[in-house]
Design a protein around this motif. Structure first.
Motif, PDB file in Angstrom:
ATOM      1  N   ARG A 122     -61.122 -17.094  20.951  1.00  0.00           N
ATOM      2  CA  ARG A 122     -61.981 -16.246  21.787  1.00  0.00           C
ATOM      3  C   ARG A 122     -63.356 -16.894  21.982  1.00  0.00           C
ATOM      4  NH1 ARG A 122     -60.127 -14.340  25.243  1.00  0.00           N
ATOM      5  NH2 ARG A 122     -58.717 -16.042  24.780  1.00  0.00           N
ATOM      6  N   PHE A 123     -63.848 -17.582  20.962  1.00  0.00           N
ATOM      7  CA  PHE A 123     -65.134 -18.279  21.074  1.00  0.00           C
ATOM      8  C   PHE A 123     -65.067 -19.352  22.156  1.00  0.00           C
ATOM      9  CE2 PHE A 123     -66.809 -22.461  19.667  1.00  0.00           C
ATOM     10  CZ  PHE A 123     -68.132 -22.289  20.040  1.00  0.00           C
ATOM     11  N   VAL A 124     -64.001 -20.149  22.141  1.00  0.00           N
ATOM     12  CA  VAL A 124     -63.858 -21.205  23.149  1.00  0.00           C
ATOM     13  C   VAL A 124     -63.690 -20.594  24.538  1.00  0.00           C
ATOM     14  CG1 VAL A 124     -62.468 -23.164  23.925  1.00  0.00           C
ATOM     15  CG2 VAL A 124     -62.857 -22.811  21.482  1.00  0.00           C
ATOM     16  N   ALA A 125     -62.910 -19.526  24.651  1.00  0.00           N
ATOM     17  CA  ALA A 125     -62.648 -18.900  25.952  1.00  0.00           C
ATOM     18  C   ALA A 125     -63.914 -18.333  26.581  1.00  0.00           C
ATOM     19  CB  ALA A 125     -61.609 -17.790  25.786  1.00  0.00           C
ATOM     20  N   ILE A 126     -64.807 -17.771  25.778  1.00  0.00           N
ATOM     21  CA  ILE A 126     -66.002 -17.120  26.314  1.00  0.00           C
ATOM     22  C   ILE A 126     -67.179 -18.083  26.416  1.00  0.00           C
ATOM     23  CG2 ILE A 126     -67.732 -15.332  25.824  1.00  0.00           C
ATOM     24  CD1 ILE A 126     -65.444 -13.659  24.640  1.00  0.00           C
ATOM     25  N   CYS A 127     -67.346 -18.932  25.421  1.00  0.00           N
ATOM     26  CA  CYS A 127     -68.504 -19.830  25.401  1.00  0.00           C
ATOM     27  C   CYS A 127     -68.271 -21.144  26.148  1.00  0.00           C
ATOM     28  CB  CYS A 127     -68.916 -20.117  23.955  1.00  0.00           C
ATOM     29  SG  CYS A 127     -69.387 -18.634  23.040  1.00  0.00           S
ATOM     30  N   HIS A 128     -67.016 -21.549  26.286  1.00  0.00           N
ATOM     31  CA  HIS A 128     -66.691 -22.785  27.014  1.00  0.00           C
ATOM     32  C   HIS A 128     -65.516 -22.544  27.963  1.00  0.00           C
ATOM     33  CE1 HIS A 128     -69.298 -24.957  24.197  1.00  0.00           C
ATOM     34  NE2 HIS A 128     -68.683 -24.305  23.227  1.00  0.00           N
ATOM     35  N   MET A 133     -58.841 -24.653  28.574  1.00  0.00           N
ATOM     36  CA  MET A 133     -57.474 -25.176  28.541  1.00  0.00           C
ATOM     37  C   MET A 133     -57.427 -26.626  28.052  1.00  0.00           C
ATOM     38  SD  MET A 133     -55.725 -22.604  29.157  1.00  0.00           S
ATOM     39  CE  MET A 133     -54.152 -23.429  29.057  1.00  0.00           C
ATOM     40  N   VAL A 134     -58.549 -27.330  28.179  1.00  0.00           N
ATOM     41  CA  VAL A 134     -58.602 -28.709  27.682  1.00  0.00           C
ATOM     42  C   VAL A 134     -58.757 -28.700  26.161  1.00  0.00           C
ATOM     43  CG1 VAL A 134     -59.879 -30.878  27.727  1.00  0.00           C
ATOM     44  CG2 VAL A 134     -59.567 -29.568  29.833  1.00  0.00           C
ATOM     45  N   ILE A 135     -59.666 -27.844  25.674  1.00  0.00           N
ATOM     46  CA  ILE A 135     -59.893 -27.762  24.222  1.00  0.00           C
ATOM     47  C   ILE A 135     -58.703 -27.134  23.518  1.00  0.00           C
ATOM     48  CG2 ILE A 135     -61.348 -26.781  22.404  1.00  0.00           C
ATOM     49  CD1 ILE A 135     -63.683 -26.867  24.396  1.00  0.00           C
ATOM     50  N   ILE A 221     -70.260 -15.788  20.196  1.00  0.00           N
ATOM     51  CA  ILE A 221     -69.736 -15.027  21.330  1.00  0.00           C
ATOM     52  C   ILE A 221     -70.771 -14.010  21.802  1.00  0.00           C
ATOM     53  CG2 ILE A 221     -68.052 -13.245  21.964  1.00  0.00           C
ATOM     54  CD1 ILE A 221     -66.010 -14.776  20.248  1.00  0.00           C
ATOM     55  N   ILE A 222     -71.403 -13.310  20.867  1.00  0.00           N
ATOM     56  CA  ILE A 222     -72.412 -12.312  21.225  1.00  0.00           C
ATOM     57  C   ILE A 222     -73.586 -12.965  21.934  1.00  0.00           C
ATOM     58  CG2 ILE A 222     -74.111 -10.694  20.258  1.00  0.00           C
ATOM     59  CD1 ILE A 222     -72.025 -10.062  18.083  1.00  0.00           C
ATOM     60  N   SER A 223     -73.983 -14.142  21.461  1.00  0.00           N
ATOM     61  CA  SER A 223     -75.080 -14.873  22.109  1.00  0.00           C
ATOM     62  C   SER A 223     -74.723 -15.239  23.548  1.00  0.00           C
ATOM     63  CB  SER A 223     -75.416 -16.135  21.316  1.00  0.00           C
ATOM     64  OG  SER A 223     -75.857 -15.814  20.017  1.00  0.00           O
ATOM     65  N   CYS A 224     -73.484 -15.672  23.742  1.00  0.00           N
ATOM     66  CA  CYS A 224     -73.033 -16.038  25.095  1.00  0.00           C
ATOM     67  C   CYS A 224     -72.949 -14.810  25.998  1.00  0.00           C
ATOM     68  CB  CYS A 224     -71.677 -16.724  25.025  1.00  0.00           C
ATOM     69  SG  CYS A 224     -71.709 -18.381  24.297  1.00  0.00           S
TER      70      CYS A 224
END
Length: 315
Positions: A122-128, A133-135, A221-224
């Motif tokens: 979820r962190f990668v999906a929201i922040c990056h 899909m690459v990560i 995630i909250i920061s993003c």
């Protein structure tokens, strides 16, 4: 029976919740119902994910693994208890007890680690989002699940092997509905200092490590989310985490409840009752949490329901 971990230590007695014969049918019916709901609900989640190509994403890959682990987690304890009630027997063999303990620890830790991996997803999906899909490529997803399995197997094997070194004395009565590690260790005649150190230190270390990873992911995630200008965008981003946050809260709160109950009260009956929450209730509620809060899962389940109804009309 003399003390010693030899052929005389052939079985343990699982005392369960109550010895009242009148309560046994009620307990059996209640746990059978919860077990069937757990298996059916998690199987439906797995079926929905595999049948819908739109759900072939990292998030749902981890969710399908979590559902499979929840089925196995509940299956290590409840069926044996139901069989004992039906046969009016409290016995479980020494080998069966160690085996049950191993698989219980294995699937409990897998739950713990998979929740941490899902938080990272979820962190990668929201922040990056642009690199998601690459990560989170298929190779990394499989590797993360394999790492969860390897660590969980090693921990469960270590704890189980340490129990094998113990010598036991009569009565071999476990005041629980399954072979819970702490309860079994308390029956030992031999010195359990090393077992106690491993018993409490490693699980706490693994749980704290996973929880720290989850909290770290959600802090980012909250920061993003706070940086997103529109309220609608914030809501959409947070909604993708709502189900996972609910499951995490349920898992760790019930687990902490059991830990505090056993540490504070030293009452085996209270500990057994509290254990029901994370061994049976939590795996049962997880499918409801994901299906009720997730539109994609609900849509996939509706498609399955329509397909079944169509097949029934044909016949």
């Amino acid at each position: 029976m003399a003390s010693g971990n030899d052929s005389q230590t052939s079985r343990f007695l699982l005392l369960g919740f109550s010895e009242d014969p009148e309560l046994q049918p009620l307990i059996c019916g209640l746990f059978l119902s919860m077990y069937l709901v757990t298996v059916a609900g998690n199987l439906l989640i797995i079926l929905a994910i595999f049948s819908d190509p739109h759900l072939h994403t990292p998030m749902y890959f981890f969710l399908s693994n979590l559902s499979l682990v929840d089925i196995c987690f509940t299956s290590t304890t409840v069926p044996k208890m139901l069989v004992n009630i039906q046969t009016q027997s409290k016995a479980i063999s020494y080998a069966g007890c160690i085996t049950q303990m191993f698989f219980f620890l294995l699937f409990a830790e897998l739950d713990n680690f998979l929740l941490a991996v899902m938080a990272y997803d979820r962190f990668v999906a929201i922040c990056h989002p642009l690199h998601y899909m690459v990560i989170m490529n298929p190779q990394l997803c499989v590797q993360l699940v394999l790492v969860c399995w390897v660590i969980s197997v090693q921990h469960a094997l270590l704890q189980s092997l340490m129990v094998l070194w113990l010598s036991f004395c009569v009565p071999l009565e476990i005041h629980h509905f399954f072979c819970e590690l702490n309860q079994v260790a308390q029956l030992a005649c031999s010195d359990t200092f090393l077992n106690d150190m491993v018993l409490y230190f490693i699980p706490v270390l693994l749980a704290v490590g996973s929880l720290a990873g989850i909290l770290c992911s959600y802090s980012k995630i909250i920061s993003c989310i706070r940086a997103i200008p529109s309220a609608q965008g914030k809501y959409k981003a947070f909604s993708t985490c709502a189900s996972h946050l609910s499951v995490v809260s349920l898992f760790y709160c019930t687990g902490l409840g059991v830990y505090l109950t056993s540490a504070v009260t030293h009452n085996s009956h209270s500990t057994a009752m509290a254990s029901v929450m994370y061994t049976v209730v939590t795996p049962m509620l997880n499918p409801f949490i994901y299906s009720l809060r997730n539109k994609d899962i609900k849509k996939a389940l509706e498609t399955i329901q329509e397909s079944i109804a169509l097949e029934l009309r044909k016949h």
